[in-house]
Design an enzyme around this catalytic site. Structure first.
Site, short mmCIF file in Angstrom:
data_model
loop_
_atom_site.label_atom_id
_atom_site.label_comp_id
_atom_site.label_asym_id
_atom_site.label_seq_id
_atom_site.Cartn_x
_atom_site.Cartn_y
_atom_site.Cartn_z
N ARG A 101 51.05 31.17 38.12
CA ARG A 101 50.25 30.53 37.07
C ARG A 101 50.10 31.48 35.89
O ARG A 101 50.18 32.69 36.08
CB ARG A 101 48.81 30.26 37.58
CG ARG A 101 48.67 29.25 38.63
CD ARG A 101 47.19 28.94 38.84
NE ARG A 101 46.50 29.97 39.62
CZ ARG A 101 46.47 30.01 40.93
NH1 ARG A 101 47.08 29.08 41.64
NH2 ARG A 101 45.83 30.97 41.56
N ARG B 237 52.73 39.26 36.69
CA ARG B 237 51.56 38.80 37.45
C ARG B 237 51.69 39.30 38.88
O ARG B 237 52.73 39.10 39.52
CB ARG B 237 51.47 37.27 37.44
CG ARG B 237 50.24 36.82 38.22
CD ARG B 237 49.85 35.39 38.06
NE ARG B 237 48.52 35.24 38.65
CZ ARG B 237 47.58 34.42 38.24
NH1 ARG B 237 47.81 33.62 37.23
NH2 ARG B 237 46.41 34.36 38.84
N LEU C 286 50.62 54.03 22.13
CA LEU C 286 50.46 52.72 22.80
C LEU C 286 49.22 51.98 22.30
O LEU C 286 48.13 52.55 22.23
CB LEU C 286 50.33 52.97 24.31
CG LEU C 286 50.04 51.74 25.18
CD1 LEU C 286 51.30 50.89 25.33
CD2 LEU C 286 49.54 52.16 26.57
N GLY D 296 40.66 40.98 45.33
CA GLY D 296 39.82 40.42 46.40
C GLY D 296 40.58 40.36 47.72
O GLY D 296 40.05 40.75 48.77
N ASP E 205 46.07 40.62 39.51
CA ASP E 205 45.46 39.69 40.47
C ASP E 205 45.61 40.23 41.89
O ASP E 205 46.57 40.93 42.20
CB ASP E 205 46.15 38.32 40.33
CG ASP E 205 45.35 37.22 40.97
OD1 ASP E 205 44.18 37.45 41.33
OD2 ASP E 205 45.89 36.10 41.13
N GLY E 206 44.66 39.85 42.74
CA GLY E 206 44.77 40.18 44.16
C GLY E 206 43.82 41.27 44.64
O GLY E 206 43.92 41.70 45.78
N HIS F 150 38.30 45.83 43.51
CA HIS F 150 38.25 46.13 42.07
C HIS F 150 38.27 47.65 41.85
O HIS F 150 38.95 48.14 40.96
CB HIS F 150 37.00 45.53 41.43
CG HIS F 150 36.96 44.02 41.52
ND1 HIS F 150 38.07 43.24 41.26
CD2 HIS F 150 35.97 43.17 41.85
CE1 HIS F 150 37.75 41.97 41.42
NE2 HIS F 150 36.48 41.89 41.78
N ARG G 114 34.67 42.63 48.38
CA ARG G 114 35.59 42.37 47.26
C ARG G 114 35.57 43.47 46.21
O ARG G 114 36.60 43.83 45.64
CB ARG G 114 35.22 41.04 46.58
CG ARG G 114 35.51 39.80 47.40
CD ARG G 114 35.07 38.55 46.63
NE ARG G 114 35.68 38.51 45.31
CZ ARG G 114 36.92 38.12 45.08
NH1 ARG G 114 37.69 37.73 46.07
NH2 ARG G 114 37.40 38.11 43.85
N GLU H 82 36.37 32.35 32.65
CA GLU H 82 36.03 31.63 33.89
C GLU H 82 35.45 32.58 34.95
O GLU H 82 34.81 32.14 35.91
CB GLU H 82 37.28 30.93 34.47
CG GLU H 82 37.79 29.75 33.65
CD GLU H 82 38.49 30.16 32.36
OE1 GLU H 82 39.12 31.24 32.34
OE2 GLU H 82 38.39 29.42 31.36
C1 FPP Z 1 41.73 39.79 39.93
O1 FPP Z 1 41.58 39.95 41.31
C2 FPP Z 1 41.16 40.89 39.19
C3 FPP Z 1 40.08 40.79 38.36
C4 FPP Z 1 39.35 39.55 38.08
C5 FPP Z 1 39.54 41.94 37.65
C6 FPP Z 1 40.48 43.04 37.28
C7 FPP Z 1 39.71 44.28 37.34
C8 FPP Z 1 40.18 45.50 37.66
C9 FPP Z 1 41.59 45.77 37.90
C10 FPP Z 1 39.27 46.66 37.81
C11 FPP Z 1 38.48 47.02 36.61
C12 FPP Z 1 39.26 47.01 35.37
C13 FPP Z 1 39.33 47.99 34.47
C14 FPP Z 1 40.12 47.81 33.26
C15 FPP Z 1 38.65 49.26 34.64
P1 FPP Z 1 40.76 38.83 42.12
O2 FPP Z 1 39.39 39.35 42.32
O3 FPP Z 1 40.85 37.52 41.44
O4 FPP Z 1 41.56 38.83 43.47
P2 FPP Z 1 41.75 37.62 44.49
O5 FPP Z 1 42.50 36.54 43.77
O6 FPP Z 1 42.53 38.23 45.61
O7 FPP Z 1 40.38 37.19 44.90
#
Ligand code: FPP
Length: 271
Positions: free
Chosen positions: A206, A200, A146, A38, A35-36, A52, A48, A82
């Site tokens: 959460r 997390r 793994l 964004g 998470d994080g 990623h 954003r 979601e």
């Molecule tokens: C949460 O950050 C992250 C995601 C919803 C996507 C996770 C994706 C990646 C790590 C990149 C692609 C993945 C792979 C396996 C190649 P958020 O967007 O919810 O961040 P925020 O809460 O700060 O908005």
């Protein structure tokens, strides 16, 4: 573990961390809510999707380090059911990144003997992503290192619903009884140990509908680090923190002398 130490320079910053880890008490299964992304991008005044993109490097490091440590299973939460509520352009970028990651990382997966799986309602994903997923699943299915699970279009409650539906069919056919093992055996993670450690990033406290059944006894490690900044050092720190925990599973921690545990149900081992 030896593979990781061999990879690290003895004078390097992660070497001492890796050496402090007890290889006999590794978490068998690590699950991560990444998470994080964004916020990482927002802090840099970037779109954003840049977050990623930067997050992919943290995925690579985490997967490779887990394989080198000898972790049995790693489950990464890449896309929840979601997450479809996000802008279409962001969702499409995630699919593109995923496709690119799978293609680019196949050689690394083969090198480390990683067996790849996708967990979630993957049938609902765009065909171009499904094709790439199927290909990597097929190419890695005989690897015995793994187990890497990517949770995509995943929801913990939906997973339990799917498992219960499958179980009911088997019960009606007289082929199963309803108990915990029967449900576990019909989850997407069937045959794998439950996560011992749930990490997390980004500080949110959460579980976000992630592996709800399987994390019943997981140790939680929440860090304020945003996912793109999650390093090998922090993964090693999380494992060290886990190894300092006293896991009691509802008991008293230290082994109970036999005969001292009252009302021990038949077949249940008091740890
Ligand atoms: C949460 O950050 C992250 C995601 C919803 C996507 C996770 C994706 C990646 C790590 C990149 C692609 C993945 C792979 C396996 C190649 P958020 O967007 O919810 O961040 P925020 O809460 O700060 O908005």
């Amino acid at each position: 573990m030896q593979k990781l130490l061999a990879e690290l320079a003895p004078a390097g910053p992660d070497y001492e961390l890796a050496r402090a880890i007890d290889p006999t008490r590794l978490p068998a299964h690590i699950a991560i809510i990444m998470d994080g992304n964004g916020r990482w991008a927002k802090n840099r005044h970037l779109p954003r999707v840049s977050g990623h993109r930067a997050g992919v490097q943290a995925v690579r490091t985490t997967v490779e380090t887990s394989a080198q440590l000898g972790i049995e299973a790693l489950t990464l939460y890449a896309f929840s059911m979601e997450n479809w509520k996000r802008p279409r352009a962001e969702v499409e970028t995630l699919w593109r990144l995923l496709r690119h990651y799978l293609g680019a990382e196949l050689p690394t997966m083969m090198k480390h003997g990683i067996r790849f799986s996708a967990i979630g309602r993957v049938d609902a994903l765009p065909a171009m992503v499904r094709g790439e997923l199927d290909e990597v699943i097929r190419r890695t299915e005989h690897n015995d290192g793994l187990r890497l699970n990517l949770a995509i279009n995943y929801g913990g409650r939906a997973e339990i619903v799917d498992a219960v539906k499958a179980l009911l069919e088997d019960v009606r056919a007289g082929q199963a009884e309803i108990d915990e093992a029967a449900i576990s055996a019909r989850l997407y993670t069937a045959g794998m140990p439950d996560p011992d450690l749930l990490i997390r990033t980004s500080g949110e406290m959460r579980v976000s509908n992630f592996l709800l059944w399987q994390i019943a006894y997981a140790e939680l490690y929440v860090t304020h680090t945003l996912w793109p900044d999650f390093t090998r050092a922090e993964l090693l720190e999380a494992i060290l923190d886990y190894q300092r925990r006293d896991r009691r599973f509802g008991g008293l921690g230290s082994p109970v002398p036999s005969g001292d545990a009252w009302m021990e149900p038949a077949g249940v081992r008091v740890r």
